[in-house]
Structures are given as C-alpha cells and as structure tokens.
Design a protein around this motif. Sequence first.
Motif, mmCIF file in Angstrom:
data_model
loop_
_atom_site.group_PDB
_atom_site.id
_atom_site.type_symbol
_atom_site.label_atom_id
_atom_site.label_comp_id
_atom_site.label_asym_id
_atom_site.label_seq_id
_atom_site.Cartn_x
_atom_site.Cartn_y
_atom_site.Cartn_z
ATOM 1 N N PRO A 186 -1.479 7.620 5.978
ATOM 2 C CA PRO A 186 -2.582 6.658 6.010
ATOM 3 C C PRO A 186 -2.796 5.885 4.715
ATOM 4 N N LEU A 187 -3.427 4.770 4.909
ATOM 5 C CA LEU A 187 -3.873 3.939 3.797
ATOM 6 C C LEU A 187 -4.927 4.696 3.002
ATOM 7 N N PHE B 46 1.690 2.888 2.430
ATOM 8 C CA PHE B 46 2.446 3.096 3.667
ATOM 9 C C PHE B 46 3.939 3.081 3.398
ATOM 10 N N THR C 139 0.838 -1.179 0.000
ATOM 11 C CA THR C 139 0.000 0.000 0.000
ATOM 12 C C THR C 139 0.878 1.235 0.000
ATOM 13 N N PHE D 242 3.786 1.696 12.710
ATOM 14 C CA PHE D 242 2.515 2.342 12.400
ATOM 15 C C PHE D 242 2.721 3.786 11.970
ATOM 16 N N THR D 243 3.103 3.943 10.739
ATOM 17 C CA THR D 243 3.342 5.270 10.197
ATOM 18 C C THR D 243 2.063 6.071 10.214
ATOM 19 N N GLU D 244 2.241 7.340 10.211
ATOM 20 C CA GLU D 244 1.074 8.203 10.243
ATOM 21 C C GLU D 244 0.542 8.483 8.848
ATOM 22 N N ALA E 248 -7.851 4.426 0.085
ATOM 23 C CA ALA E 248 -8.682 3.537 -0.720
ATOM 24 C C ALA E 248 -9.978 4.286 -0.991
#
Lengths: 455, 195
Positions: free
Chosen positions: B64-65, B30, B28, B60-62, B67
């Motif tokens: 975002p995914l 990310f 993704t 957990f990067t900020e 979609a």
Amino acid sequence: MTTLHRIRSRGRDRVLVLLLAATPIVSLAQQPSQPPAPQPPAPSKPGTSDLTGVITGAAAAKLAIAVPPAEASAGVRLTDAAEIGQVFRDDLDFTGWFGLLDPQGEGRISPDRLRDPAAWKAVGAMYLALAKLSADGASGRFRVQLLETTKGQVLLDRTWGGQLSTDLRRLAHVAADAVVQQLTGQPGIAQTRIAFVSEEGQAKEVFLMDYDGARVRQLTVTHTINLSPNWSPDARRLAFLSFLGRKPSIYLLDETGAVTTLNPGGGDLNSAPEFSPDGRRLAFSSDRDGNSEIYLMDLATRRETRLTNNPAIDTSPCWAPDGRQIAFTSDRSGSPQIYIMGADGTGVRRLTFEGQYNESAAWSPEGGRIAFVSRIEGQFEIVVHDLASAKETIITTGRGDKENPRWAPDGRRLVFASNRDRVWSIYSIRDDGSDLRRLTRGAPAITPDWSPVRR
Amino acid sequence: MRAAKLGLWLPIIVCSLLLTAGCHKKKTTFTPEPAPAAPAPSATAPGAGQQQQNLGTEGFTEKPLTANEAATKAGPVSAVELATALKTIYFAYDSDALSDQALAALTADAGWLSAHPDVRVQIEGHCDERGTVEYNLALGERRAASVRDHLARLGVAAGRLEIISYGKERPADPGHDEAAWSKNRRAEFRLPSAP
C-alpha cells in the motif's frame, strides 16, 4: 425472470484477459481445435424444451448446465481441485444465466459417468462443463471443456496456466468468463473487481476485492479519509477523494502504484470524481466558485470546464455510457433530485419527482436505466429508473439504508453499500432485485464501484 | 511528546506533502506486481488444438501507499482552548440555515475571535448519517460556509476562517437516532492543519 433483451453489447465485447505470451501445452484429449461457436440463446425463448423437469422454477428459464466436480491430475492436491472447481461453479451461478444441476448428477448418474454428456442430457442438462486441474511443480493448468449434451459436441476446450499457490481463483474466473462468452456472446464479469472504502481504525482506506467478495486487498495506507473510488474505463486507474492534503480533493491511483494529485484549481471541496466513458475527462464537483458545481477536467491538458451554475448543491455527476449526457444531483428544487444535462452543461432536465431525497445516480452500461438512492418512508433504498418508460422500480427491501448503487459492466447486477446487517457492508444484487449477496464482512465498508471488464 | 513524535514522522510527512503539493505522478512506494512466471513446458510435446494462456498481471499491487496526515501546527492558542471558547453550531436536517440559537452562538464566537485576532480557525462542517456520502460532503461544506460567511458579516476577517467538510464521516455521536443525529449536524471550530 431474466430478460435477455435488455442486455446489449457494449461494442468492444471481446474479453482480452490474458496478457503473457501463450504457452502451448499438451492436449490430452482428441478434441477439435476450433470448435464452432454456437449462437447466443434466443432472447424470446427463455424456456427450453429439452428440460426433463429436473430444473424447476426460475432455473427453468436459464441454460441448464452441469458442472461436475473438477478432476485432479496426479500431483494435484484434492483441496486445490475442489477449490478451483467450486469457484468456477460459483462464477457460473453468479451470472444468473445458468441453471446449475446438482454436481453429482441429481442422484441419477453413476459416479463413473459424471463426465459423459449423454448421461447429463438424460437428466436435463443442455451443457456440460468439464474442469480439470493439473500441476507441474508450482504451476497449475486449468482446463475446461464445454460440451453440448445432445451430440457431445465440444464448444470450447481451453487451458489456462498460473501459480497454484496464488492463482486458483483467477484461473477459475478466466475459465468461467470464457464459458459465458461462448454461450451468451456477452463478456463475463468473473474477472471484474470492486473498489470500495473500508474503515481502518479512524481512517477510511481504499480497498479492492474480486467481484465475488474474495481476495480483499488494501490499496492505500493514508491514515486519513478516502472516499468514492471510481474506475477508469480501462480498469487500470482509480480516481478517488482523499483528505490527504489540507482540503478534500481528487487523486488518481494507477495500477503501477503511481499517485497523481489532480489538485483541481482551488476550492475547499473537490469530490465525486467520475471518469468519462472514453477515459479522457473527469467529471467532479467543486465549490471553488462559491458553492458545489459540476466541472469537467480534461486529463491530458488539465483544462477545466464548469458545467453547472446554480446556487444550489450540484454534485454526484455520472456519465451516460455514450458520453453525451451527465446525470447529477441538485437540490435546486429545495430537495436533492436527479437531473440530466448534456455533457456541455446545456439542456438540464429533472429526472426524479417522487420523494424528497434522490441522489447518487448511476447510469447503466447499456444506457437505458439510471439507478439511484431514494428516501422512501424514512429509509434509503435503491431505485432503478427506466429512461424509455420513466418507470421506477425499487429493487431493495428489508431493514437498513442502501446507498451508492453502481452497475456491473454487464448491466445485470449492481453493487451497493448497506447497513441492513447493522455494520455497513457491500452487497451485490441482480438488477431486478433478486439474488442479494453480501460481499464484505467485518470492518464497515462503503462507496463501492464495480470495475469495467479489463481489456 | 508531540515534538518527539513529529521528528519520527518528519520524513513521511515530507513524502506526504510531496504527494499533495500538486506534483504530477510522484513515484510512491508501490512496486508493480511481478508477472507470474510462465509454467515450464510440459515434458510431453505440445498437442494441437490446445493453447495454454497464462494469467498476466492484474495490476494494483497489494503493497500500500504510505503517507501521513498533516501535523497540527502550534499556534497562539491550544486546540483545547479553542474548543472551549468557540461554540459548536447545530443545524436542522438537510439544511445549512442558521437558527436563532446558532446566530446567538456565532455572535459570541465572533466576539471571542475579535479578542484573539491572531487566531486562525478551521470550520468543520458535518452531517448526520442519513443521506449519501457525496451529498453530505456538499452539505457539510455548505454548513461550514454558512458559518464562515456569518462570522465574516460580524466582522471577522475572512482570511482567518478556513472551511472543510467531513460530510457524515466524523459523527460526534455514533448513535442511530434523532438524539445522535441532532448532535452530528454541526459546524465545529478547530485549529487549521499545517499548510
């Protein structure tokens, strides 16, 4: 009052918080390199004879600790030192282990003796935590010395490094956890995080925040509904329900950003994911066989096993920490109630009998208690069921509904969602119902899950 | 207008479908959070007894995914026509039982569906706000299934009927009293989303 005997180690209780290679730096003070570790406080003697009357009430049963304002080295902004010192202090307060003395010495210590253990002993402190922030360009170093005040013995003297611009809170959390570990033998929870769902316009997205409600960050931007994030036991993955596809189903998000569609075999609703304690399996609810049943998926092989077989709703599976049992909700009796079964689906027994709506079980980390939601006089409250005694304690009060209890990894607190302040928000509460704290403000927030300690 | 919008979103929709089509570990948008650089060693020599440990990445990067929700497929009837033609079914608290009123409404709905054999519908099950998120998802599913099963008994081909539950997440009325709750315990008909 805190009862220490309830707290047991989860086995792997070392807090491994720091991943990069350690960089030795200069020690400015002459401190013993390997301070001896003191014994954890004796559970049967919560009162301490050392006290001089400064600490009263509930704090009298706690470890009296002094945390004077953090010292700022040359080149450090005073606001940075004040912030990191405050977060460190708040972390220790949040644990419930400590009675914190007034940082200025109860008005009885002259400002030039605020780092003197003997002065603090005189006003009742058993321990003194001295914090200091120093800087080297953009890098910061946070040093914490923990002393006992009787002989001034150093129990802990460690320094952590990070970026001043971004890492102040994390540095404070790491240090606070080290102090908790040193004094209690229990892993601290200051570095844990809470995943939850919050509204973004019409959508509900997965968010993350620190355990104290700070540093909220958005993890998904899907423009659809996501619910029920659940942490993997290593705190590196989240399982959650999403409406991303045509049907609500279960997805995994790992910390590198990779998303996996679990796409359990069919059905119109796959929901309520929960990782097994060993992280190898996922329990979830699916209607693929005609109505909601509990299933297990082996995450390596994707093989699925059906555990329940009942025309009623069976949902909200929740693992016992030993992985041998699963609590879940079923309305097979005519109303939703909590049941327990073996992890192979055998030996189903009903746990709750009070009231007409008991749901959302959460098994405590030490295994002895199950928290759940119960409708009591038309309002939903959090109840803790003690498995040994079958005694149930309502730990929430006041207006509004309370939902979705989930335990902190130390078993001393729970997080839940409530609309008690009108907008749905996330709250944290001690397991005895004391020390309620509101963690989110603003946009509605629901379905929190407290991360395990990251190893 | 819808077409223009769709064109704009098409690449994202494709991404979204890739994500949702059962593919395993799709990459993704990310990116891993860069690990904080280790601070430069102090000018003074490292002393004994003190070790600095640097914070590692906490994951957990900020970023975002991204979609996009599935587009609505054009069909033989419009969403508005469908909403007008098919009656919403209401339920009692914590129940998926069909009342006499609901049965009468479904008889009418089945008649319309028989007259429009090329229309596929999605039955959405909903709940009021009382009760938990997960149980209400299951309850909404059961309400939708209850409606689907009755329409099938009335002769509507089951293959034309999809169900989905929104639990208590999409109330029709945002209020917090019985007047609102009674409107929210429902099954509604929509056009199915695109596959």
